[in-house]
Every structure is written in structure tokens, then in C-alpha cells.
Design a protein around this motif. Structure first.
Motif, PDB file in Angstrom:
ATOM      1  N   THR A   1       2.634 -17.508  -7.349  1.00 17.08           N
ATOM      2  CA  THR A   1       1.595 -17.126  -6.424  1.00 17.08           C
ATOM      3  C   THR A   1       1.470 -15.811  -6.322  1.00 17.08           C
ATOM      4  OG1 THR A   1       3.422 -17.070  -4.321  1.00 17.08           O
ATOM      5  CG2 THR A   1       2.233 -19.349  -5.045  1.00 17.08           C
ATOM      6  N   VAL A   2       0.427 -15.259  -5.752  1.00 18.71           N
ATOM      7  CA  VAL A   2       0.098 -13.763  -5.732  1.00 18.71           C
ATOM      8  C   VAL A   2      -0.411 -13.525  -4.206  1.00 18.71           C
ATOM      9  CG1 VAL A   2      -1.027 -11.775  -6.518  1.00 18.71           C
ATOM     10  CG2 VAL A   2      -0.699 -13.786  -8.114  1.00 18.71           C
ATOM     11  N   LYS A   3      -0.115 -12.303  -3.501  1.00 18.22           N
ATOM     12  CA  LYS A   3      -0.175 -11.931  -2.636  1.00 18.22           C
ATOM     13  C   LYS A   3      -1.058 -10.482  -2.453  1.00 18.22           C
ATOM     14  CE  LYS A   3       1.525 -11.106   2.015  1.00 18.22           C
ATOM     15  NZ  LYS A   3       1.592  -9.626   2.353  1.00 18.22           N
ATOM     16  N   PHE A   4      -2.041 -10.499  -2.025  1.00 17.67           N
ATOM     17  CA  PHE A   4      -2.901  -9.216  -2.034  1.00 17.67           C
ATOM     18  C   PHE A   4      -3.781  -9.121  -1.206  1.00 17.67           C
ATOM     19  CE2 PHE A   4      -6.894 -11.501  -3.694  1.00 17.67           C
ATOM     20  CZ  PHE A   4      -6.478 -12.633  -4.046  1.00 17.67           C
ATOM     21  N   ARG A   5      -4.568  -7.879  -1.044  1.00 18.87           N
ATOM     22  CA  ARG A   5      -5.320  -7.452  -0.156  1.00 18.87           C
ATOM     23  C   ARG A   5      -7.021  -7.535  -0.177  1.00 18.87           C
ATOM     24  NH1 ARG A   5      -3.076  -3.288   3.716  1.00 18.87           N
ATOM     25  NH2 ARG A   5      -1.032  -3.609   3.833  1.00 18.87           N
ATOM     26  N   LEU A   6      -7.771  -7.129   0.609  1.00 22.28           N
ATOM     27  CA  LEU A   6      -9.360  -7.346   0.417  1.00 22.28           C
ATOM     28  C   LEU A   6      -9.743  -6.239  -0.707  1.00 22.28           C
ATOM     29  CD1 LEU A   6     -10.579  -7.866   3.882  1.00 22.28           C
ATOM     30  CD2 LEU A   6     -10.231  -9.476   2.461  1.00 22.28           C
TER      31      LEU A   6
ATOM     32  N   PRO B   1       0.706  -1.181  -0.032  1.00 20.03           N
ATOM     33  CA  PRO B   1      -0.068  -0.017   0.012  1.00 20.03           C
ATOM     34  C   PRO B   1       0.777   0.990  -0.066  1.00 20.03           C
ATOM     35  CG  PRO B   1       0.220  -0.860   2.334  1.00 20.03           C
ATOM     36  CD  PRO B   1       1.162  -1.659   1.422  1.00 20.03           C
ATOM     37  N   VAL B   2       2.243   0.956  -0.054  1.00 21.33           N
ATOM     38  CA  VAL B   2       3.059   2.310   0.297  1.00 21.33           C
ATOM     39  C   VAL B   2       3.027   3.146  -1.150  1.00 21.33           C
ATOM     40  CG1 VAL B   2       5.514   3.004   0.235  1.00 21.33           C
ATOM     41  CG2 VAL B   2       4.374   1.141   1.349  1.00 21.33           C
ATOM     42  N   PRO B   3       2.656   4.597  -0.911  1.00 21.43           N
ATOM     43  CA  PRO B   3       2.068   5.399  -1.953  1.00 21.43           C
ATOM     44  C   PRO B   3       3.235   5.283  -3.067  1.00 21.43           C
ATOM     45  CG  PRO B   3       1.811   6.552   0.006  1.00 21.43           C
ATOM     46  CD  PRO B   3       2.313   5.071   0.675  1.00 21.43           C
ATOM     47  N   LYS B   4       4.437   5.267  -2.846  1.00 21.33           N
ATOM     48  CA  LYS B   4       5.621   5.345  -3.824  1.00 21.33           C
ATOM     49  C   LYS B   4       5.296   4.295  -4.731  1.00 21.33           C
ATOM     50  CE  LYS B   4      10.015   4.415  -3.255  1.00 21.33           C
ATOM     51  NZ  LYS B   4      11.296   4.274  -2.426  1.00 21.33           N
ATOM     52  N   ILE B   5       5.042   3.305  -4.341  1.00 23.46           N
ATOM     53  CA  ILE B   5       4.877   1.974  -5.013  1.00 23.46           C
ATOM     54  C   ILE B   5       3.647   2.003  -5.865  1.00 23.46           C
ATOM     55  CG2 ILE B   5       4.579  -0.695  -5.013  1.00 23.46           C
ATOM     56  CD1 ILE B   5       7.329   0.022  -4.046  1.00 23.46           C
TER      57      ILE B   5
ATOM     58  N   GLN C   1      -6.209   0.736   4.916  1.00 20.12           N
ATOM     59  CA  GLN C   1      -6.109   0.304   6.336  1.00 20.12           C
ATOM     60  C   GLN C   1      -4.386   0.278   6.624  1.00 20.12           C
ATOM     61  OE1 GLN C   1      -8.704  -3.051   6.415  1.00 20.12           O
ATOM     62  NE2 GLN C   1      -9.024  -2.429   8.620  1.00 20.12           N
ATOM     63  N   MET C   2      -3.606   0.119   5.344  1.00 18.68           N
ATOM     64  CA  MET C   2      -2.364  -0.215   5.635  1.00 18.68           C
ATOM     65  C   MET C   2      -2.099  -1.073   6.522  1.00 18.68           C
ATOM     66  SD  MET C   2      -0.702   2.501   3.948  1.00 18.68           S
ATOM     67  CE  MET C   2       0.939   2.746   4.401  1.00 18.68           C
ATOM     68  N   TYR C   3      -1.572  -1.268   7.644  1.00 18.42           N
ATOM     69  CA  TYR C   3      -1.087  -2.014   8.513  1.00 18.42           C
ATOM     70  C   TYR C   3      -1.886  -2.045   9.911  1.00 18.42           C
ATOM     71  CZ  TYR C   3       2.310  -2.947   5.036  1.00 18.42           C
ATOM     72  OH  TYR C   3       3.087  -3.145   4.218  1.00 18.42           O
ATOM     73  N   SER C   4      -2.998  -1.293  10.003  1.00 17.59           N
ATOM     74  CA  SER C   4      -3.657  -1.029  11.425  1.00 17.59           C
ATOM     75  C   SER C   4      -4.990  -1.694  11.158  1.00 17.59           C
ATOM     76  CB  SER C   4      -3.623   0.318  11.771  1.00 17.59           C
ATOM     77  OG  SER C   4      -4.271   1.145  10.800  1.00 17.59           O
ATOM     78  N   GLY C   5      -5.986  -1.497  12.289  1.00 21.86           N
ATOM     79  CA  GLY C   5      -7.238  -2.020  11.943  1.00 21.86           C
ATOM     80  C   GLY C   5      -7.188  -3.685  12.433  1.00 21.86           C
ATOM     81  N   VAL C   6      -8.377  -4.266  12.139  1.00 25.79           N
ATOM     82  CA  VAL C   6      -8.434  -5.637  12.440  1.00 25.79           C
ATOM     83  C   VAL C   6      -8.419  -6.359  11.017  1.00 25.79           C
ATOM     84  CG1 VAL C   6      -9.825  -7.544  13.441  1.00 25.79           C
ATOM     85  CG2 VAL C   6      -9.689  -5.120  14.490  1.00 25.79           C
TER      86      VAL C   6
END
Ligand SMILES: Cc1cc2nc3c(=O)[nH]c(=O)nc-3n(C[C@H](O)[C@H](O)[C@H](O)COP(=O)(O)O)c2cc1C
Length: 307
Positions: free
Chosen positions: A134-139, A99-103, A172-177
């Protein structure tokens, strides 16, 4: 011949600045079925950056070796996966979650969540090496923009062998549940193996995440920092006379056998800050750790504070 791989079990996650060769080795020795390098720029590798290659050391202790690359240009992805430095890896994981803005601004990492056709091309380009991809991604991007189910299906169609879903959105970056219920929907939607990721910190949370999602395996990131034994705890493997201090020394010595002392001293402080988590006097230990300038300084901190 590429190794035949069963995508299941417990995986040590890619963590920039932490998934070094020492930590990966330690996690594997304590039960991690697969270990993943931190994310490596496909372009950086192709253009021959020494700094990039320095992140790619491995040991024989790692059972299934996975390298994580990031990039959005299929040309560079296909060049990178055939690079000599990746020969020793069994699996290629593509980062589509960062999620880093630069990326994200570069169209890489989690930006690919919003560009399914390009994400599919990236996976197809990575498959050129003949290894499982394989692929790693977020919701998704935000709570109102969940994309993981459709994205997972597309990754399966593009030929991914397995996926890992981090149960947070980009916002959410790395916070929240971490939302394991949403990961359960992804698991139901595809046939390929799915790993649940996010907020697994012990056996109890592992059992709950697996029960809710019915996933094939789990990936653990921060829960393993300072606590490599989390893998044996989860698997119910008993380690006779376990000593965290011995693990810390093994971690340090492994790093020293691959890297320059200055690099190790600079990087190991952060690990010490995790190793002393929950200990009495941790503030003092962290201060001592951050003052270290050499491997000897690090050893003195270990000797002084860990039993
Ligand atoms: C400092 C830091 C660096 C990370 N670096 C990466 C990375 O290089 N590649 C990646 O896919 N995820 C990266 N992640 C995300 C983790 O792999 C994982 O998805 C996330 O921390 C959620 O898992 P956890 O709750 O077990 O920590 C990073 C996370 C942190 C906190």
C-alpha cells in the motif's frame, strides 16, 4: 501464503515516536482493524540497525499488521521487504508523504510525489515479497500543485493494493485543514481501496469524512493519541466499564515487555501528555510526566492523576 486482506475499516496511522508496540496493541484492542508501524528506513533495515529493528515489535492483538518503510532506491526496498524482521507483517506500506526536509532532500517520502516513474519502481520492488503493498501520500506539493489523482492512478498501475491519502499538501506539513473534497476526487479516479486521512478526531468527523469521500476506510493519527477508544466509538462498540487508566497501564506494560526501561521512560512521557489532554490540571500532569526518569516514576504519575 500471504493473508487475504480486505482493505477497509479504521486504521491506526504510522506516527514517528508514537506508533510504538504498546500503542498499536491498544488501538487494535479498542477496534482498529489495521495498525501501522512508524516509518522505517529501508536502508537502515538492510544495513542492520538495531534501532530500526526495535521499532518492529508486534503483538497477537494486532489484527492486520502493517509495516511502513521509506526509501527511494528500488534495490534497498526489495532487500528490505525480504528482511527476516518483516516476516510477521501482513502488509507493506510505502511512505510517499513525509514532508520533513531531510527526507525530501534525499528524494524520499513526499519527494516521490514528483517522481512518478521512480515511485512506481519502488512499489514494484516492494511487491517482490508477495505481500500486499500500500502507499500513503499527500494531496500534492502546494495548493497550486495538486498531484494526488495522477499519482493514485500510477500507484494502482504499479500494483498497489490500496492507498491512503492525507488531505494536506507537503507545504502544509501538519497544519491547516485536511481537504476531504480533494480526497473524494482521488477515490473516484481509482478502483483500488482508498483510505481517507486527516482531521478525523471523533465519530462525527469520521462520518463526515466518509460521507464526503466515499472512501473504503479511514486512517486516524493524532485523534487516537491519548484516546485509543476513538476506534470503538467510531464503530459503535461498547466497552463495559471502560477505564482510561487501565488502558494507560496496559500501554506501559506492553512497552516494558519489549523495551529497556530507560527507553520506555523517555518515550512514555509524550504519551502521558496526550492522555491528560483536556483534564483539569493538565499543566501540572505534563510537568510531572516530563520529570519521570523510570517506569516507577511513570506509574506514580498514573496513580496520582488518573482515576
Ligand atoms: C509527530 C508525527 C509523526 C508522524 N510520522 C509519520 C510516519 O512515520 N509515517 C507517515 O506516513 N506519517 C506520519 N505522520 C502523519 C500521520 O500519519 C497523518 O498522516 C497526519 O498526522 C494526518 O492525520 P491526523 O490529522 O489524523 O493526525 C506523522 C504525523 C505526526 C504529527
Amino acid at each position: 501464503m500471504p493473508k487475504r486482506i480486505d482493505f477497509k475499516g479504521v486504521v491506526f496511522a504510522p506516527i514517528a515516536g508514537y506508533s510504538d508496540v504498546g500503542m498499536r496493541r491498544l488501538c487494535a484492542m479498542r477496534g482498529a482493524d489495521m495498525t501501522v508501524t512508524e516509518m522505517i528506513s529501508a536502508k537502515g533495515l538492510v544495513y542492520g540497525s538495531d534501532k530500526t529493528e526495535d521499532l518492529l515489535h508486534t503483538t497477537d492483538s494486532e489484527k492486520i499488521k502493517c509495516v511502513q518503510i521509506f526509501g527511494s532506491e528500488p534495490y534497498f526496498i526489495s532487500k528490505a521487504v525480504e528482511h527476516k524482521a518483516l516476516e510477521k507483517f501482513d502488509v507493506i506500506d510505502i511512505n510517499m508523504g513525509c514532508p520533513v526536509p531531510k527526507i525530501v532532500k534525499n528524494g524520499e517520502g513526499s519527494a516521490l510525489l514528483e517522481n512518478i516513474p521512480l515511485a512506481m519502481q519502488v512499489v514494484k520492488a516492494a511487491r517482490i515479497a508477495g505481500k500486499p503493498v500500500t502507499v500513503k501520500f499527500r494531496l500534492g506539493v502546494t495548493a497550486d500543485k495538486l498531484l494526488a489523482v495522477d499519482f493514485a492512478k500510477a500507484m494502482q498501475d504499479a500494483g498497489a493494493s490500496a492507498i491512503t491519502v492525507h488531505g494536506r499538501t507537503r507545504e502544509q506539513m501538519y497544519s491547516g485543514v485536511a481537504d476531504w473534497d480533494e480526497i473524494a476526487k482521488v477515490k473516484k479516479a481509482v478502483e483500488i481501496p482508498v483510505f481517507v486521512n486527516g482531521d478525523i478526531v471523533d465519530k462525527k468527523s469520521y462520518d463526515k469524512a466518509m460521507q464526503i469521500t466515499d472512501c473504503d476506510g479511514a486512517m486516524i493519527a493524532r485523534g487516537a493519541l491519548g484516546n485509543p477508544k476513538i476506534f470503538s466509538d467510531i464503530k459503535g462498540l461498547e466497552i463495559k466499564d471502560y477505564s482510561l487508566k487501565e488502558d494507560i497501564i496496559l500501554h506501559l506494560d506492553t512497552m516494558l515487555s519489549f523495551h529497556h526501561e530507560n527507553y520506555v521512560a523517555a518515550n512514555f512521557k509524550k504519551h502521558l501528555a496526550y492522555y491528560c489532554r483536556g483534564m483539569r490540571g493538565q499543566k501540572e500532569i505534563k510537568l510531572a510526566a516530563f520529570a519521570c526518569k523510570s517506569a516507577d516514576d511513570i506509574r506514580q504519575v498514573i496513580e496520582r492523576y488518573f482515576v
